[in-house]
Design a protein around this motif. Structure first.
Motif, PDB file in Angstrom:
ATOM      1  N   PHE A  51      52.083 135.333  30.669  1.00 48.20           N
ATOM      2  CA  PHE A  51      51.657 135.249  32.062  1.00 48.20           C
ATOM      3  C   PHE A  51      51.955 133.869  32.644  1.00 48.20           C
ATOM      4  N   LEU A  52      51.623 132.810  31.913  1.00 48.24           N
ATOM      5  CA  LEU A  52      51.826 131.451  32.413  1.00 48.24           C
ATOM      6  C   LEU A  52      53.300 131.187  32.695  1.00 48.24           C
ATOM      7  N   HIS A  53      54.166 131.743  31.881  1.00 47.75           N
ATOM      8  CA  HIS A  53      55.611 131.575  32.097  1.00 47.75           C
ATOM      9  C   HIS A  53      56.050 132.307  33.362  1.00 47.75           C
ATOM     10  N   LYS A  54      55.589 133.549  33.539  1.00 39.68           N
ATOM     11  CA  LYS A  54      56.036 134.373  34.661  1.00 39.68           C
ATOM     12  C   LYS A  54      55.472 133.880  35.988  1.00 39.68           C
ATOM     13  N   ILE A  55      54.228 133.443  36.021  1.00 37.06           N
ATOM     14  CA  ILE A  55      53.622 133.016  37.279  1.00 37.06           C
ATOM     15  C   ILE A  55      54.306 131.764  37.822  1.00 37.06           C
ATOM     16  N   ASP A  56      54.747 130.878  36.929  1.00 38.41           N
ATOM     17  CA  ASP A  56      55.461 129.672  37.378  1.00 38.41           C
ATOM     18  C   ASP A  56      56.843 130.017  37.925  1.00 38.41           C
ATOM     19  N   SER A  57      57.504 131.000  37.322  1.00 36.27           N
ATOM     20  CA  SER A  57      58.838 131.387  37.794  1.00 36.27           C
ATOM     21  C   SER A  57      58.773 132.078  39.153  1.00 36.27           C
ATOM     22  N   LEU A  58      57.599 132.615  39.513  1.00 35.97           N
ATOM     23  CA  LEU A  58      57.438 133.330  40.774  1.00 35.97           C
ATOM     24  C   LEU A  58      57.351 132.386  41.977  1.00 35.97           C
ATOM     25  N   LYS A  59      56.975 131.150  41.740  1.00 31.72           N
ATOM     26  CA  LYS A  59      56.713 130.202  42.834  1.00 31.72           C
ATOM     27  C   LYS A  59      57.905 130.024  43.763  1.00 31.72           C
ATOM     28  N   ASN A  60      59.106 130.045  43.207  1.00 33.37           N
ATOM     29  CA  ASN A  60      60.308 129.814  44.013  1.00 33.37           C
ATOM     30  C   ASN A  60      60.579 130.938  45.007  1.00 33.37           C
ATOM     31  N   HIS A  61      59.918 132.088  44.855  1.00 31.91           N
ATOM     32  CA  HIS A  61      60.166 133.239  45.724  1.00 31.91           C
ATOM     33  C   HIS A  61      59.057 133.437  46.758  1.00 31.91           C
ATOM     34  N   VAL A  62      58.133 132.475  46.853  1.00 32.82           N
ATOM     35  CA  VAL A  62      57.009 132.600  47.783  1.00 32.82           C
ATOM     36  C   VAL A  62      57.336 131.886  49.092  1.00 32.82           C
ATOM     37  N   SER A  63      57.039 132.555  50.209  1.00 27.96           N
ATOM     38  CA  SER A  63      57.316 131.959  51.516  1.00 27.96           C
ATOM     39  C   SER A  63      56.334 130.844  51.827  1.00 27.96           C
ATOM     40  N   LYS A  64      56.653 130.058  52.826  1.00 24.46           N
ATOM     41  CA  LYS A  64      55.806 128.935  53.219  1.00 24.46           C
ATOM     42  C   LYS A  64      54.442 129.432  53.691  1.00 24.46           C
ATOM     43  N   ASP A  65      54.415 130.553  54.407  1.00 24.18           N
ATOM     44  CA  ASP A  65      53.143 131.086  54.915  1.00 24.18           C
ATOM     45  C   ASP A  65      52.238 131.567  53.788  1.00 24.18           C
ATOM     46  N   ASP A  66      52.850 132.143  52.752  1.00 19.92           N
ATOM     47  CA  ASP A  66      52.055 132.700  51.658  1.00 19.92           C
ATOM     48  C   ASP A  66      51.709 131.667  50.577  1.00 19.92           C
ATOM     49  N   MET A  67      52.319 130.487  50.653  1.00 21.42           N
ATOM     50  CA  MET A  67      52.176 129.506  49.573  1.00 21.42           C
ATOM     51  C   MET A  67      50.728 129.042  49.339  1.00 21.42           C
ATOM     52  N   PRO A  68      49.922 128.721  50.381  1.00 28.29           N
ATOM     53  CA  PRO A  68      48.542 128.252  50.110  1.00 28.29           C
ATOM     54  C   PRO A  68      47.720 129.254  49.303  1.00 28.29           C
ATOM     55  N   LEU A  69      47.760 130.535  49.746  1.00 26.59           N
ATOM     56  CA  LEU A  69      46.990 131.556  49.033  1.00 26.59           C
ATOM     57  C   LEU A  69      47.540 131.777  47.630  1.00 26.59           C
ATOM     58  N   PHE A  70      48.858 131.733  47.505  1.00 21.62           N
ATOM     59  CA  PHE A  70      49.484 131.910  46.191  1.00 21.62           C
ATOM     60  C   PHE A  70      49.053 130.803  45.229  1.00 21.62           C
ATOM     61  N   LEU A  71      49.042 129.557  45.703  1.00 23.95           N
ATOM     62  CA  LEU A  71      48.673 128.434  44.840  1.00 23.95           C
ATOM     63  C   LEU A  71      47.214 128.536  44.392  1.00 23.95           C
ATOM     64  N   ILE A  72      46.339 128.960  45.303  1.00 23.14           N
ATOM     65  CA  ILE A  72      44.919 129.107  44.941  1.00 23.14           C
ATOM     66  C   ILE A  72      44.748 130.184  43.885  1.00 23.14           C
ATOM     67  N   SER A  74      47.027 131.641  41.928  1.00 23.56           N
ATOM     68  CA  SER A  74      47.758 131.400  40.673  1.00 23.56           C
ATOM     69  C   SER A  74      47.029 130.368  39.813  1.00 23.56           C
ATOM     70  N   ASN A  75      46.472 129.326  40.437  1.00 20.87           N
ATOM     71  CA  ASN A  75      45.706 128.339  39.664  1.00 20.87           C
ATOM     72  C   ASN A  75      44.431 128.947  39.102  1.00 20.87           C
ATOM     73  N   PHE A  76      43.805 129.835  39.886  1.00 17.56           N
ATOM     74  CA  PHE A  76      42.590 130.484  39.400  1.00 17.56           C
ATOM     75  C   PHE A  76      42.891 131.325  38.161  1.00 17.56           C
ATOM     76  N   ILE A  77      43.944 132.120  38.245  1.00 19.61           N
ATOM     77  CA  ILE A  77      44.249 133.022  37.126  1.00 19.61           C
ATOM     78  C   ILE A  77      44.843 132.238  35.957  1.00 19.61           C
ATOM     79  N   LYS A  78      45.494 131.111  36.240  1.00 22.94           N
ATOM     80  CA  LYS A  78      45.943 130.229  35.142  1.00 22.94           C
ATOM     81  C   LYS A  78      44.738 129.728  34.353  1.00 22.94           C
ATOM     82  N   ALA A  79      43.693 129.347  35.080  1.00 22.09           N
ATOM     83  CA  ALA A  79      42.475 128.879  34.396  1.00 22.09           C
ATOM     84  C   ALA A  79      41.910 129.980  33.507  1.00 22.09           C
ATOM     85  N   THR A  80      41.952 131.221  34.008  1.00 22.92           N
ATOM     86  CA  THR A  80      41.469 132.353  33.211  1.00 22.92           C
ATOM     87  C   THR A  80      42.332 132.544  31.968  1.00 22.92           C
TER      88      THR A  80
END
Length: 465
Positions: A51-72, A74-80
């Protein structure tokens, strides 16, 4: 790593609450991105490294508008994910990132989820004070956003008392809230019923225990349902053993055998078989299942040791290390200041002496070195004497207590480890026994010494011995 049903259940609730917030406050403009993230969240439990590998690779495909929610998220689920890898330094790092981003983008509801997750983890590690602190913070944020389900899920009164062995208090608090739980959140309602039944069992009121465990609904599409089933069958077995109804006891114990996914299920099944055999004076069965119980305990300890080889550190170890580092830093600062003051004072003294007596420069340096060396040697000597004295005193006092309260050799061993500041898990590893065995001896110690918590042991050693 095998998924813990309890953790999966809590994780499911977290995701449900997160999705509720994201729909209410802010959603992804790219719907396919949300779908993909939801599919990846399962990996954080089953295969966290992938999961940690795949979630980081996804970041490059996220739009500027969706980035804040994505970062929140993704960091939450990374902690999990890191919780399941038991890397608590990174757990805390990513949770702090969630709080930072949530404040920045005005999505404070996610901070409540962080505190709730931390509360769950502290509960799992018997760190009740910290658990309550985090649950209270989560509840305050849930109330702010009108999230009644979140407030109910964070209810700890009654549950923590059960974990602390305060069964009467736990029962009273949970029974007073059963109607609220039933209306608000089915998972918490089932937990409450199960806990009340367990309390009554510990209190020796098996009729009441059997009554409440039978109130648990059946056939619920819940990842934690098999645990409820196993728990229900265990209490039913104990109830019929107390009634000396061998056939019914065997029937319900056989149902436990169908749910033997965890070591605790194995242990309960074997203990029941032994007690049922006692009712019929079947010595052969008693011996056979006593051996099975011993093998089960050994296998459990072996698996725990094997798991700990790959673990970085437990939450308790992490917290202790952080506190130790803070303490070291503080001590280092004060020690540095004290040393500087001492050296400055010594230097002034020696300069004055030099000016008065026109001492040569090399003589001044020699005096300074001699004084410093002497001070350090005296400090080391005092420290060594104090440590040796403390060790001798503790050994004498434990010996006196053992005679006064008729302690067994194993209870003396456990008491000695407790005075070293070790927790149950560390003592179990030190003495090569299970954690349950240590809890058993600790309860006996508490009874014999007439104390209720570990902090009272120091008082016993100081005053009664």
């Amino acid at each position: 790593m095998r998924i813990s049903p309890k953790k999966f259940f809590f994780f499911f609730l977290v995701l449900t609450t997160i999705n509720h917030f994201s729909q209410e406050e802010k959603t992804y403009k790219d719907a396919s991105l949300k779908t993909f993230i939801d599919s990846l969240t399962v990996l954080s439990e089953t295969t966290p490294k992938l999961f940690l590998h795949k979630i980081d690779s996804l970041k490059n495909h996220v739009s500027k508008d969706d980035m804040p929610l994505f970062l929140i998220e993704s960091n939450f689920i990374k902690a999990t994910a890191y919780r399941n890898l038991r890397n608590f330094e990174k757990v805390m790092f990513h949770f702090e990132k969630v709080k930072e981003l949530a404040r920045k983008h005005k999505l404070r509801q996610y901070i409540g989820e962080v505190y709730r997750e931390l509360g769950d983890e502290y509960i799992d590690n018997d760190m009740y004070k910290k658990a309550i602190e985090n649950y209270d913070k989560a509840i305050a944020i849930y109330k702010e956003f009108g999230n009644e389900a979140g407030v109910i899920v964070c209810t700890y009164e009654g549950f923590i008392e059960n974990l602390q062995g305060k069964y009467q208090i736990s029962t009273k608090k949970l029974k007073s809230k059963l109607s609220i739980f039933k209306k608000a959140q089915q998972g918490v309602y089932m937990d409450a019923l199960s806990t009340i039944a367990e309390n009554y069992m510990h209190l020796g009121k098996l009729d009441s225990s059997y009554y409440y465990v039978n109130k648990l609904p059946l056939h619920i599409p819940d990842p934690n349902n098999y645990n409820y089933e196993a728990h229900k069958n265990y209490i039913a077995t104990r109830y019929f053993i107390s009634k000396k109804n061998v056939d019914s006891a065997n029937y319900y114990n056989a149902l436990i055998d169908d749910f033997r996914f965890e070591f605790d299920h194995h242990r309960r099944y074997f203990l029941n078989k032994i007690d049922i055999a006692k009712l019929t004076n079947d010595i052969t069965t008693q011996v056979a299942y006593t051996d099975s119980l011993a093998r089960n305990s050994k296998k459990e300890n072996d698996e725990l040791r094997a798991q700990n080889v790959n673990d970085t550190e437990s939450l308790i170890e992490y917290e202790a290390r952080v506190e130790k580092e803070k303490s070291k830093f503080t001590i280092s600062i004060y020690s540095s200041i004290a040393l500087i003051v001492f050296l400055v004072g010594l230097l002034i003294f020696l300069i004055k002496k030099f000016l008065r007596h026109r001492t040569k420069q090399d003589e001044v340096i020699a005096v300074m070195q001699s004084e410093l060396l002497k001070s350090l040697q005296e400090l080391d000597h005092i420290k060594l004497e104090k440590e040796e004295k403390n060790i001798d005193e503790i050994a004498k006092k434990i010996n006196q207590l053992s005679k006064k309260y008729n302690l067994t050799e194993r209870e003396i061993d456990v008491l000695l480890q407790i005075t070293k500041g070790l927790n149950n898990k560390e003592i179990a590893e030190e003495l090569f026994v299970s954690v349950n065995t240590i809890k058993y001896h600790t309860r006996n110690l508490y009874e014999k010494l007439d104390i209720k918590k570990r902090t009272e042991i120091a008082s016993k050693l100081m005053y009664e011995s």
